[in-house]
Motif scaffolding. Structure first.
Motif, mmCIF file in Angstrom:
data_model
loop_
_atom_site.group_PDB
_atom_site.id
_atom_site.type_symbol
_atom_site.label_atom_id
_atom_site.label_comp_id
_atom_site.label_asym_id
_atom_site.label_seq_id
_atom_site.Cartn_x
_atom_site.Cartn_y
_atom_site.Cartn_z
ATOM 1 N N UNK A 8 -97.993 -43.319 19.585
ATOM 2 C CA UNK A 8 -99.221 -42.572 20.208
ATOM 3 C C UNK A 8 -99.252 -40.981 19.597
ATOM 4 N N UNK A 9 -98.502 -40.750 18.323
ATOM 5 C CA UNK A 9 -98.362 -39.602 17.920
ATOM 6 C C UNK A 9 -98.129 -39.857 16.511
ATOM 7 N N UNK A 52 -85.676 -45.356 23.322
ATOM 8 C CA UNK A 52 -85.537 -44.690 24.549
ATOM 9 C C UNK A 52 -85.965 -43.330 24.683
ATOM 10 N N UNK A 53 -85.372 -42.530 23.594
ATOM 11 C CA UNK A 53 -85.829 -41.086 23.160
ATOM 12 C C UNK A 53 -87.244 -40.969 23.007
ATOM 13 N N UNK A 54 -87.914 -41.796 22.271
ATOM 14 C CA UNK A 54 -89.450 -41.676 22.013
ATOM 15 C C UNK A 54 -90.185 -42.150 23.364
ATOM 16 N N UNK A 55 -89.923 -43.063 23.913
ATOM 17 C CA UNK A 55 -90.475 -43.248 25.047
ATOM 18 C C UNK A 55 -90.333 -42.124 25.991
ATOM 19 N N UNK A 56 -89.194 -41.679 26.291
ATOM 20 C CA UNK A 56 -89.215 -40.348 27.307
ATOM 21 C C UNK A 56 -89.911 -38.988 26.811
ATOM 22 N N UNK A 57 -90.420 -38.857 25.535
ATOM 23 C CA UNK A 57 -91.011 -38.205 25.036
ATOM 24 C C UNK A 57 -92.663 -38.367 24.786
#
Length: 65
Positions: A8-9, A52-57
């Motif tokens: 997404x980024x 997990x980290x990248x999903x949360x952000x």
């Protein structure tokens, strides 16, 4: 049905995680990402933690296809 990744980024990372984030490709499966990180010398647990980290952000999202 495999779970796929959508980026997404642009790469927002610093340090060692830059290289792992660069492994993401739109449409790749989670297993493909784990394998790509493994080729860089990271264990599957590190790749799963990245996801997990990248999903949360909201850096990536997952979808079934």
């Amino acid at each position: 049905m495999p779970t796929r990744i959508k980026v997404l980024v642009p790469n927002p990372k610093r340090g060692k995680s830059i290289g792992r984030f660069d492994q993401y490709r739109d449409g790749m499966t989670v297993d493909q990402y784990i394998d790509a990180c493994g080729r860089l010398g990271y264990p599957p647990s590190k790749a799963r933690a990245d996801i997990k980290w990248d999903l949360e952000r909201n850096f990536i999202e997952l979808y079934e296809a």
